[in-house]
Design an enzyme around this catalytic site. Sequence first.
Site, PDB file in Angstrom:
ATOM      1  N   GLU A  57       9.547   1.520  10.685  1.00 33.77           N
ATOM      2  CA  GLU A  57      10.602   2.497  10.344  1.00 33.77           C
ATOM      3  C   GLU A  57       9.957   3.869  10.450  1.00 33.77           C
ATOM      4  OE1 GLU A  57      13.644   1.692   9.877  1.00 33.77           O
ATOM      5  OE2 GLU A  57      13.514  -0.461   9.484  1.00 33.77           O
ATOM      6  N   LYS A  81       0.882  -1.183   0.000  1.00 33.08           N
ATOM      7  CA  LYS A  81       0.000   0.000   0.000  1.00 33.08           C
ATOM      8  C   LYS A  81       0.913   1.225   0.000  1.00 33.08           C
ATOM      9  CE  LYS A  81      -1.869   3.121   2.191  1.00 33.08           C
ATOM     10  NZ  LYS A  81      -1.700   4.514   1.681  1.00 33.08           N
ATOM     11  N   CYS A 109      13.766  11.002   6.537  1.00 33.15           N
ATOM     12  CA  CYS A 109      13.593  10.552   7.923  1.00 33.15           C
ATOM     13  C   CYS A 109      14.863  10.763   8.734  1.00 33.15           C
ATOM     14  CB  CYS A 109      13.201   9.081   7.941  1.00 33.15           C
ATOM     15  SG  CYS A 109      14.297   8.058   6.929  1.00 33.15           S
ATOM     16  N   GLU A 131       9.766  16.508  14.780  1.00 34.28           N
ATOM     17  CA  GLU A 131      10.171  16.289  13.393  1.00 34.28           C
ATOM     18  C   GLU A 131       9.400  17.248  12.491  1.00 34.28           C
ATOM     19  OE1 GLU A 131       8.929  12.692  11.319  1.00 34.28           O
ATOM     20  OE2 GLU A 131      10.963  12.484  10.532  1.00 34.28           O
TER      21      GLU A 131
HETATM   22  P1  NAP Z   1       2.201   8.495   7.606  1.00 37.66           P
HETATM   23  O1  NAP Z   1       1.195   9.555   7.567  1.00 37.66           O
HETATM   24  O2  NAP Z   1       2.415   7.738   8.853  1.00 37.66           O
HETATM   25  O3  NAP Z   1       1.850   7.492   6.410  1.00 37.66           O
HETATM   26  C1  NAP Z   1       2.647   6.383   6.073  1.00 37.66           C
HETATM   27  C2  NAP Z   1       1.799   5.344   5.373  1.00 37.66           C
HETATM   28  O4  NAP Z   1       0.834   4.845   6.294  1.00 37.66           O
HETATM   29  C3  NAP Z   1       1.009   5.897   4.192  1.00 37.66           C
HETATM   30  O5  NAP Z   1       0.919   4.915   3.194  1.00 37.66           O
HETATM   31  C4  NAP Z   1      -0.349   6.165   4.834  1.00 37.66           C
HETATM   32  O6  NAP Z   1      -1.410   6.218   3.908  1.00 37.66           O
HETATM   33  C5  NAP Z   1      -0.468   4.968   5.738  1.00 37.66           C
HETATM   34  N1  NAP Z   1      -1.441   5.132   6.812  1.00 37.66           N
HETATM   35  C6  NAP Z   1      -1.956   6.278   7.338  1.00 37.66           C
HETATM   36  N2  NAP Z   1      -2.845   5.996   8.318  1.00 37.66           N
HETATM   37  C7  NAP Z   1      -2.879   4.641   8.429  1.00 37.66           C
HETATM   38  C8  NAP Z   1      -3.589   3.740   9.259  1.00 37.66           C
HETATM   39  N3  NAP Z   1      -4.450   4.160  10.189  1.00 37.66           N
HETATM   40  N4  NAP Z   1      -3.379   2.415   9.104  1.00 37.66           N
HETATM   41  C9  NAP Z   1      -2.499   1.956   8.190  1.00 37.66           C
HETATM   42  N5  NAP Z   1      -1.807   2.757   7.347  1.00 37.66           N
HETATM   43  C10 NAP Z   1      -1.983   4.087   7.480  1.00 37.66           C
HETATM   44  O7  NAP Z   1       3.656   9.052   7.199  1.00 37.66           O
HETATM   45  P2  NAP Z   1       4.033   9.971   5.957  1.00 37.66           P
HETATM   46  O8  NAP Z   1       3.586  11.347   6.226  1.00 37.66           O
HETATM   47  O9  NAP Z   1       3.598   9.306   4.701  1.00 37.66           O
HETATM   48  O10 NAP Z   1       5.611   9.883   5.969  1.00 37.66           O
HETATM   49  C11 NAP Z   1       6.437  10.719   6.691  1.00 37.66           C
HETATM   50  C12 NAP Z   1       7.014   9.992   7.876  1.00 37.66           C
HETATM   51  O11 NAP Z   1       7.697   8.810   7.452  1.00 37.66           O
HETATM   52  C13 NAP Z   1       8.058  10.818   8.609  1.00 37.66           C
HETATM   53  O12 NAP Z   1       7.849  10.714   9.984  1.00 37.66           O
HETATM   54  C14 NAP Z   1       9.371  10.145   8.220  1.00 37.66           C
HETATM   55  O13 NAP Z   1      10.410  10.340   9.140  1.00 37.66           O
HETATM   56  C15 NAP Z   1       8.954   8.720   8.110  1.00 37.66           C
HETATM   57  N6  NAP Z   1       9.910   7.943   7.299  1.00 37.66           N
HETATM   58  C16 NAP Z   1      10.715   7.046   7.935  1.00 37.66           C
HETATM   59  C17 NAP Z   1      11.669   6.341   7.215  1.00 37.66           C
HETATM   60  C18 NAP Z   1      12.581   5.367   7.895  1.00 37.66           C
HETATM   61  O14 NAP Z   1      13.267   4.624   7.200  1.00 37.66           O
HETATM   62  N7  NAP Z   1      12.644   5.330   9.210  1.00 37.66           N
HETATM   63  C19 NAP Z   1      11.787   6.543   5.837  1.00 37.66           C
HETATM   64  C20 NAP Z   1      10.932   7.461   5.220  1.00 37.66           C
HETATM   65  C21 NAP Z   1       9.991   8.164   5.966  1.00 37.66           C
HETATM   66  P3  NAP Z   1      -1.803   7.659   3.266  1.00 37.66           P
HETATM   67  O15 NAP Z   1      -0.701   7.987   2.352  1.00 37.66           O
HETATM   68  O16 NAP Z   1      -3.084   7.416   2.590  1.00 37.66           O
HETATM   69  O17 NAP Z   1      -1.915   8.625   4.422  1.00 37.66           O
END
Ligand code: NAP
Length: 488
Positions: free
Chosen positions: A261, A186, A295, A392
């Site tokens: 992650e 997804k 990240c 962040e």
């Molecule tokens: P996010 O809002 O947590 O979304 C991540 C994924 O989860 C998206 O596909 C999102 O779908 C989905 N999602 C949202 N709500 C959900 C739920 N209730 N149940 C299951 N899945 C759900 O994060 P983001 O804004 O896309 O990404 C930014 C974050 O990712 C930052 O905090 C960054 O640091 C972190 N990140 C970490 C790494 C690492 O390797 N540690 C790498 C890259 C990014 P939608 O897109 O439809 O909301």
Amino acid sequence: MSTVELPRLQRGLFIGGAWREESSTGTTFDVVAPASEEHLATLPAASAEDVDAAVRAAHAAFEGAWGRLSGADRGKLMYKLAELMERDLEVFVTLEALDVGRPAFEPRAVDIPNAIDVVRHFAGWADKIEGRLIDALPNFGRPRHSYTLREPLGVVAAITAWNVPTMLACWKLAPALAAGNTVVLKPAEDAPLTALHLAALVEEAGFPAGTLNVVTGLGPVAGAALVAHPGVDKVSFTGSLEVGREIGVQCAREFKRCTLELGGKSPQIVLADADVAAVVPGIAGGFLANQGEVCAAGTRIFVARSLYDDVVEGVGEIARSVVLGDPFDAATQMGALINARQRDKVMSYISAGVEEGARLVAGGERPDRPGYFVAPTVFADGTNDLRIAREEIFGPVGLLVPFDDVAEAVRAANDTRYGLAAYLWTSDVSAAHTLARQVKAGTVWVNGAGAPDARLPWGGLKQSGVGRELGYAGIEANTEEKVVTVVL
Ligand code: NAP
């Protein structure tokens, strides 16, 4: 704009080896180019019913054609996928630049080669997953022959963030497939296009139907249905701490395997012996690359007081010189943030930095042009207690803080709920290794940084996550060790 011929952007859900133009409910969502605010595609938003179909297809492939393949044959298909990705490198670069709004040179130089390398690396693992022979004690005087099998888990749900979508998808699907699992991916709703192209290449490479399924859609609907589905054996999640926590709690309730992650607030420590001219570009790149939507971005920069003014001036100058613009313009060094919400969030952190008394050295404004741009922004003279140092931001914003004593810098660097990465700048080899042990982070970079390598474990300490991806850790995270004992 790129001249590469693009595939149809308007693709559907990829379930059981077939494309479904519509979701079961007919619900859709729009994909927008962040740098121009132009509409790119309208995609089906998968429902719980579509997710169920994808999980069932993945399960059938696991029990069927994919599950019956030898490791060597899984590897061959994965090598084929890597070859096709290489052939379509410019397609991936163009889709990612359009979809994420980042300059095309970044995915061309870093992300897509990294994603291909990851697929090749794990293709190589597919026939090298071994058990162990263990010298167990005799059983009531009878010797035992005990060994372990490392077996796949079953269906892996891969849920990814939007910032580096191709890399993240490959970091998840490559180790999962190499280990013999099947996958339902997804992708983030803000950047789903490269995941769909990956699915098309999986189809072209001839993977058995259902091995990889892609369900585009919304997190709270498609993502949540995937996490909750009893047919999913493991959730591999990359995203925010908040969503990660929810997923972690839900998986724990069901004893479902899960790797998380999550976010970061990584420190950079610049020691007094660092060569300022040599390190300043790396320090700036540490929080400005990919518009700061990284990240592991090194957003808290602790600098030895003797170098402080020079580093502040150097980093400020670089930030002011960054060329923002069209991702396909060769002069562009920084693109747009992913959407208006993210831009507004970053702008509100910039206001918080000013209100809390940090000195604005560069940026701070929104350029007057279409697209979700924010100027590279540098704050100085703050402390580690400010909101911009604790939360962040996920945008091009960094804070420089002076220190007098290295132990004080390490304490401040570790004074955060995150622990993803840390950066050290020094020419003293001994200090580098000593500090590398002291900073609490999953990855420590010394005198430079880049994309995580396929061969190195990647993951966070503290609230930056649970578990590791990549390297052999990626195989361990996608398998269970089973013990077989024969009483002789
Ligand atoms: P996010 O809002 O947590 O979304 C991540 C994924 O989860 C998206 O596909 C999102 O779908 C989905 N999602 C949202 N709500 C959900 C739920 N209730 N149940 C299951 N899945 C759900 O994060 P983001 O804004 O896309 O990404 C930014 C974050 O990712 C930052 O905090 C960054 O640091 C972190 N990140 C970490 C790494 C690492 O390797 N540690 C790498 C890259 C990014 P939608 O897109 O439809 O909301």
